[in-house]
Design an enzyme around this catalytic site. Structure first.
Site, PDB file in Angstrom:
ATOM      1  CG  ASP A 176      -0.949  -5.254  -1.979  1.00  0.00           C
ATOM      2  OD1 ASP A 176      -0.125  -5.503  -2.508  1.00  0.00           O
ATOM      3  OD2 ASP A 176      -1.217  -5.184  -0.866  1.00  0.00           O
ATOM      4  CB  THR A 190       2.399  -9.995  -2.270  1.00  0.00           C
ATOM      5  OG1 THR A 190       1.881  -8.811  -2.851  1.00  0.00           O
ATOM      6  CG2 THR A 190       3.181  -9.240  -0.921  1.00  0.00           C
TER       7      THR A 190
END
Length: 557
Positions: free
Chosen positions: A66, A99
């Site tokens: 992530d 992101t």
């Protein structure tokens, strides 16, 4: 040090410890910092992206794919690099996914700008061109967006699955995407969708496939006394935002007891107060009581006698969810509790999951707060599944709010790149070069997807461009086979807002960095730790801040 000649005397403006980098050097330093951040997360992009292992100073290990988790855990010191990290944080707050894409686009915009700056194109011209391109790109995205109905579960599940692809949750993504969609639809109401009403309970043990959705709330506590019932059916629920204890005096008080009878009387009075508290709870008809503070041992005894299940030290976030699920109104003390403040649950029971006792509050009417139980073999696995679920919840919420999606797999970026090259012809002046650079920068996404999948990025881009030239607007790259396929047919979708937000925030960050031509680091920033009073380059130092990150990351990539 900034100096200005006055007669024969130099005028000193900055303090001696300050360090200053100006003009091309400052621009180059900031661009390098931005590119270094983008490079550090680039290999995590896409279905075949790799994970990173981060080890902090206390020995805690995080294994993740992530982008925002990586960047926030990396402890980046460089101020310019920090601005790129903010792009990821904004993306996370606004949409929950994309992101890494946002950061990679930002880094590539800086990289393209570097070439143009070397050709003596002014940074302000570049900034103007980038802004025009971002505006045009956002409009072009609207044109290729696909409308989605709020009850189209198939597409919603595909969107949730796309957000999980390439992350730890991929092995059970069909089940998890179904749970995510059910959870988001459950908590949706007229005021919008607040994913805080979806509690994610992580339980080590079992496999990811054992994960389930509970329509209600699970509180990670157990009953305060074993003599209380395990189970309450058709239960009235009370929530007390205080304690069931005798109040302590505000000041230190001393009680002189001269007679054993006085002590007895004193204790009896305390006991009577506690009995009264338990009776008040019973009198309003509560079967279960959740208390924010502590519950005195004597009060526990009386509550157990009344057959009431009591749970203490319940977190305020859990209280909020319980109130939303059962319809109870939290009150500050027992004295304020009335029948109208009670909520209702079909069943409240203490059950065991993986060796831990928890309180399950289920069968709530029209559950507006739900709990997702995530299972996994180890803590690291569950933490990564949790991060993937968070992204999925975000994209499903965004889709339900906006009702628009685009195809994934690099398709929108190639489409935008073509649209921007056409648009560049209509832009006059040197800004045209900036718009073309923006179009090139967007292609970093399909190029990176190809690289991470072990494919030839040039061949993949050529094929994708050919498809999009031929009008196939949803053609994207299949990372598993290397072919270009119709992503809409394949069910690879992302919310429109993931793309628009990524482009807008990446452009803003790149433009802000390009417009800086002077970096002045205050004395205390220019000096390293007290242990070794070495001078650092400006702004916490490319060498110090980013160099340290490079060293740490080098072993991982």
């Amino acid at each position: 040090m900034a100096q200005q000649q006055m007669g024969n005397q130099p005028l000193i403006v900055l303090s001696e410890d300050s360090q200053r980098t100006s003009g091309k050097d400052a621009q180059s330093m900031n661009v390098q910092a931005g590119k270094a951040v983008a490079e550090s997360v680039r290999t995590t992009l896409g279905p075949k992206g790799m994970d990173k292992m981060l080890v902090d100073s206390t020995g805690n290990v995080i294994v993740t794919n992530d982008g925002v988790t990586l960047l926030s855990e990396m402890e980046i010191d460089h101020p310019a690099a920090d601005m790129i990290v903010e792009v990821a944080e904004t993306q996370e707050d606004e949409v929950g996914d994309g992101t890494t894409s946002a950061v990679v686009i930002s880094g590539e915009l800086l990289s393209q700008a570097e070439d143009l700056l070397e050709q003596d194109i002014h940074a302000t011209t570049l900034a103007q061109g980038y802004r025009q391109a971002a505006e045009e790109a956002t409009e072009a995205l609207e044109d290729v967006a696909i409308d989605v109905d709020a009850d189209d579960n198939e597409i919603l599940e595909q969107i949730a699955a796309t957000a999980m692809t390439g992350k730890g949750a991929e092995s059970a993504r069909d089940l998890l995407s179904e749970l995510v969609v059910d959870a988001v639809q459950s908590v949706a109401d007229d005021d919008g969708i607040d994913t805080d009403n979806i509690k994610v309970e992580k339980v080590v043990g079992g496999s990811i496939e054992n994960s389930e959705l509970v329509e209600g709330v699970i509180v990670d506590k157990e009953r305060v006394s074993d003599s209380m019932p395990y189970f309450a059916e058709d239960a009235n629920v009370a929530i007390i935002d205080g304690a069931l204890e005798i109040k302590e005096t505000e000041i230190d008080a001393e009680v002189n007891v001269t007679d054993p009878d006085q002590l007895e009387q004193f204790l009896e009075q305390e006991e009577a107060q506690l009995r009264e508290m338990a009776e008040q709870v019973a009198d309003v008809g509560a079967d279960v009581v959740f208390v924010d503070g502590g519950i005195d041992d004597m009060a526990q005894h009386y509550l157990a006698q009344e057959g009431i299940i009591a749970v203490r030290r319940v977190k305020s976030s859990d209280q909020g969810q319980l109130a939303r699920a059962t319809g109870a109104t939290p009150v500050s003390s027992v004295d304020d509790l009335t029948e109208d403040d009670l909520g209702f649950a079909g069943s409240v029971a203490q059950k065991e999951i993986a060796g831990d006792q928890r309180i399950f509050v289920e069968d709530v009417e029209d559950a507006k707060a739900v709990t997702l139980i995530l299972r996994g073999g180890t803590e690291h696995v569950i933490d990564e599944v949790d991060r993937a679920i968070e992204d999925s919840l975000g994209v499903v919420r965004t889709t339900l709010e906006d009702g628009k999606v685009v195809a994934g797999g690099g398709a929108p970026e190639v489409e935008l790149s073509l649209a921007l090259r056409d648009y560049a012809d209509s832009v006059g002046g040197r800004e045209q070069l900036a718009v073309e650079a923006f179009a090139d920068a967007l292609e970093v996404i399909p190029r990176t997807l190809a690289e991470n999948a072990g494919l030839d990025p040039i061949d993949s881009l050529v094929e994708l461009r050919a498809d999009h030239d031929g009008g196939e607007t949803t053609s994207g790259l299949d990372a598993y086979t290397g072919d270009t396929i119709d992503m809409a047919e394949e069910g690879v979708y992302e919310p429109l807002r993931v793309k628009t937000q990524a482009i807008e925030s990446a452009t803003e960050a790149a433009v802000m960095l390009l417009r800086i031509d002077d970096v002045i680091a205050a004395g205390d920033l220019a000096v390293a730790d007290d242990d070794d009073d070495e001078e650092m380059p400006p702004g916490g130092g490319m060498g110090g801040g980013m160099g340290g990150m490079g060293g740490g990351m080098g072993g991982m990539m």
